[in-house]
Design an enzyme around this catalytic site. Structure first.
Site, PDB file in Angstrom:
ATOM      1  NE  ARG A  78      24.021  17.626  43.345  1.00 37.03           N
ATOM      2  CZ  ARG A  78      23.363  18.190  42.331  1.00 37.03           C
ATOM      3  NH1 ARG A  78      22.487  19.148  42.558  1.00 37.03           N
ATOM      4  NH2 ARG A  78      23.564  17.827  41.086  1.00 37.03           N
ATOM      5  CG  ASP A 132      30.351   1.257  61.312  1.00 42.23           C
ATOM      6  OD1 ASP A 132      31.148   2.031  61.884  1.00 42.23           O
ATOM      7  OD2 ASP A 132      29.125   1.443  61.287  1.00 42.23           O
ATOM      8  CE1 TYR A 137      22.849   3.377  65.349  1.00 37.06           C
ATOM      9  CE2 TYR A 137      22.958   3.629  62.965  1.00 37.06           C
ATOM     10  CZ  TYR A 137      22.501   4.060  64.200  1.00 37.06           C
ATOM     11  OH  TYR A 137      21.698   5.160  64.276  1.00 37.06           O
TER      12      TYR A 137
END
Ligand code: PLP
Length: 354
Positions: free
Chosen positions: A45, A167, A96
């Site tokens: 992880r 973005d 988005y």
């Protein structure tokens, strides 16, 4: 090397093993949930060398430190998690829809407030920035393809003391590098152009600032929202050819936009002048639905940025803002021969307009 490498060279070479005998040219896929103790990685992880190779390559292209995530939305929600209780976020009304849905959910739960802006109206955006903690935008926006004055909005965000996130999914670092324009953070749905073959779900965050990188890395460690190693390997493999794919997609998109511009079946054609995304507006939802059902090459599918051309009527998603026209079809132009794309599209437009 004295000169900084050009982006196409960086896309091919960054994040590779050293040129030493018997080193593989590509970083292998490391399938490991744990590592022998005492090193830097320790646990699956916390890190993976296949992630690192992708992160080094995208970080070099965007000009910052990169972290890979399991999806674009995993990256979005990790960033939104940084917003303090009650903070104000400025966002384009046509971002988005997954981003808008996440913000609406946080607002409903009293975590933050959002101010939606018309990102093409710089004066409106600058005014909205005044007491914001986070200014978040896409340019061009998905799916409206509106273009923002990126440097002016970054400057307004900073004047207000806000963090500015761009973005960059639609443009990729080959067409726009927001960190060079002063942004604090760049976000990607690596699912799209970076991977480029419609076979990977992945996201990335690139930060200018080492401290923010460390905070995000610490959270990814505990939240467990890093990608699978195979996904990271596929995304890096895709990134190697980004420049040639994007060149072709862009030239196809520009040519199609030119031919679509005065098509009698269309109310409007939107093309921001670069990139591989085009939007067309048909008079009704029914006409748009007929268009996307009437092709054999163009695939009626969501998502974008693959080598194959896809399109969809965006308002079929109930989460899409009501200010997006019902008849808007977003086209993700692929790298096929443009004449084949045009032949398929124009016969479908004739049906839809008839
Ligand atoms: C501009 C943009 N940002 C973020 C996302 C979310 O990425 P993902 O689907 O990889 O979670 C998308 C997905 O369509 C997108 O288009």
């Amino acid at each position: 090397m004295a000169d900084p490498l050009r982006p196409a060279t960086t896309a091919v070479h960054a994040g590779r093993p050293p040129h030493e005998p018997d080193q593989p040219l590509n970083v292998p896929i490391t399938m490991a949930s744990t590592y022998v103790a005492g090193g830097e990685l320790e646990y699956g992880r916390y890190g993976n060398r296949t992630w690192t190779a992708f992160e080094d390559a995208l970080g070099a292209l965007e000009g910052g430190r990169c972290l890979a995530y399991a999806s674009g939305m995993a990256a979005v929600t990790s960033l939104l998690d940084l917003v303090a209780l009650g903070d104000k976020v400025v966002v384009p009304r046509h971002s988005y829809n997954g981003t808008l849905v996440s913000l609406a959910d946080l607002e409903l739960r009293g975590r933050l407030t959002t101010t939606s802006v018309d990102i093409t109206n710089t004066a409106e955006v600058v005014a909205a920035c005044e007491d914001a903690a986070l200014v978040w935008f896409e340019s061009p926006t998905n799916p409206a393809l509106e273009v923002a004055d990126v440097p002016a909005i970054i400057a307004a965000g900073h004047d207000a003391g806000a963090r500015v996130v761009v973005d960059n999914t639609f443009m990729t670092p080959l067409l726009q590098r927001p960190l060079e324009l002063g942004a604090d953070v760049v976000l990607h749905s690596a699912t799209k152009y970076l991977s480029g073959h419609s076979d990977v779900q992945m996201g990335a965050i690139v930060t200018a600032d080492q401290e923010l990188h460390d905070v995000l890395k610490g959270r990814r460690d505990v939240q467990g929202n890093g990608p699978g190693p195979f996904e990271a390997w596929l995304a890096l493999r895709g990134l190697r050819t980004l420049h040639v794919r994007l060149e072709r997609a862009q030239s196809n998109a520009a040519e199609l936009a030119r031919r679509l511009a005065d098509h009698p079946a269309l109310v409007e054609t939107r093309y921001p002048g670069l990139g591989g995304m085009v939007a067309v507006v048909l008079p009704t939802a029914d006409a748009a639905d007929l268009l996307v059902r009437s092709t054999s090459l163009w695939v009626n599918a969501t998502s974008l940025g693959g080598v194959e051309s896809t399109f969809e009527r965006r308002r079929r998603w109930t989460s899409e803002p009501a200010t997006i026209p019902e008849g808007l079809v977003r086209l993700s132009v692929g790298i096929e021969d443009v004449e084949d794309l045009w032949a398929d599209l124009s016969q479908a437009l004739d049906l839809a307009g008839g």
